[in-house]
Design a protein around this motif. Structure first.
Motif, mmCIF file in Angstrom:
data_model
loop_
_atom_site.group_PDB
_atom_site.id
_atom_site.type_symbol
_atom_site.label_atom_id
_atom_site.label_comp_id
_atom_site.label_asym_id
_atom_site.label_seq_id
_atom_site.Cartn_x
_atom_site.Cartn_y
_atom_site.Cartn_z
ATOM 1 N N UNK A 49 36.518 16.019 1.363
ATOM 2 C CA UNK A 49 36.092 14.624 1.282
ATOM 3 C C UNK A 49 34.606 14.482 1.603
ATOM 4 N N UNK A 50 34.160 15.117 2.678
ATOM 5 C CA UNK A 50 32.750 15.036 3.040
ATOM 6 C C UNK A 50 31.859 15.728 2.017
ATOM 7 N N UNK A 51 32.325 16.816 1.437
ATOM 8 C CA UNK A 51 31.526 17.485 0.412
ATOM 9 C C UNK A 51 31.392 16.622 -0.829
ATOM 10 N N UNK A 52 32.474 15.961 -1.224
ATOM 11 C CA UNK A 52 32.378 15.094 -2.404
ATOM 12 C C UNK A 52 31.505 13.875 -2.114
ATOM 13 N N UNK A 53 31.617 13.311 -0.907
ATOM 14 C CA UNK A 53 30.751 12.188 -0.530
ATOM 15 C C UNK A 53 29.288 12.624 -0.499
ATOM 16 N N UNK A 88 24.067 5.468 5.277
ATOM 17 C CA UNK A 88 25.196 6.360 5.547
ATOM 18 C C UNK A 88 25.064 6.909 6.963
ATOM 19 N N UNK A 89 25.879 6.397 7.876
ATOM 20 C CA UNK A 89 25.778 6.809 9.283
ATOM 21 C C UNK A 89 26.288 8.231 9.510
ATOM 22 N N UNK A 90 27.036 8.793 8.568
ATOM 23 C CA UNK A 90 27.533 10.164 8.704
ATOM 24 C C UNK A 90 26.481 11.200 8.335
ATOM 25 N N UNK A 130 27.169 23.506 -2.104
ATOM 26 C CA UNK A 130 27.454 22.860 -0.829
ATOM 27 C C UNK A 130 27.689 23.921 0.227
ATOM 28 N N UNK A 131 27.328 23.570 1.438
ATOM 29 C CA UNK A 131 27.502 24.487 2.554
ATOM 30 C C UNK A 131 27.873 23.664 3.777
ATOM 31 N N UNK A 132 28.864 24.129 4.505
ATOM 32 C CA UNK A 132 29.328 23.387 5.671
ATOM 33 C C UNK A 132 28.592 23.870 6.911
#
Length: 142
Positions: A49-53, A88-90, A130-132
């Motif tokens: 979810x965070x990667x797609x956002x 975007x606060x995230x 993307x990278x976490x």
């Protein structure tokens, strides 16, 4: 005769305790394994979810900043990044680099960490990567 009955009662109580402890152990181990499986599933879905956002957010910034990048208007690009970060606060930080890895704009208050450019490089055959990065922040609840 009384002695036999008391021995049978002790054996019965011992068997009852064994069954009780084995059931408690079984329930605890089953609950723990279910909790671990749920945690893995939740982490995976939240990561996706965070990667797609993040990808949607990055594409939006790319679309809005195209003119500023082409005209090399770095002050307007910096204002755009600051505005997007406030929305975007995230989002912890935003930075824009060109194809030669030159930093065009960023939202770091104390300067850009140069090692971050190498942390998530774009492979030749992909449009995005993307990278976490694990960053845990403890916030006080109000």
């Amino acid at each position: 005769m009384i002695n036999k009955n008391s021995n049978n009662a002790k054996k019965f109580i011992g068997l009852r305790k064994k069954i009780l402890f084995s059931m408690i152990f079984l329930l605890l181990s089953l609950g723990l394994s279910i909790a671990l499986i749920n945690q893995m599933i939740l982490f995976k879905s939240l990561k996706m979810e965070y990667q797609s956002r993040g990808l949607i957010h990055a594409r939006s910034i790319a679309a809005y900043s195209l003119v500023d990048i082409l005209t090399q208007n770095s002050s307007r690009l910096k204002k755009l990044l600051d505005y997007e970060k406030k929305l975007d606060t995230d989002t912890a930080y935003i930075f824009v680099i060109n194809s030669s890895s030159r930093i065009l704009a960023h939202t770091f208050p104390k300067g850009f960490p140069v090692d971050l450019i190498k942390a998530n490089s774009l492979p030749e055959n992909k449009d995005f990567n993307t990278h976490c990065f694990l960053h845990i922040v403890f916030r006080q609840c109000k």
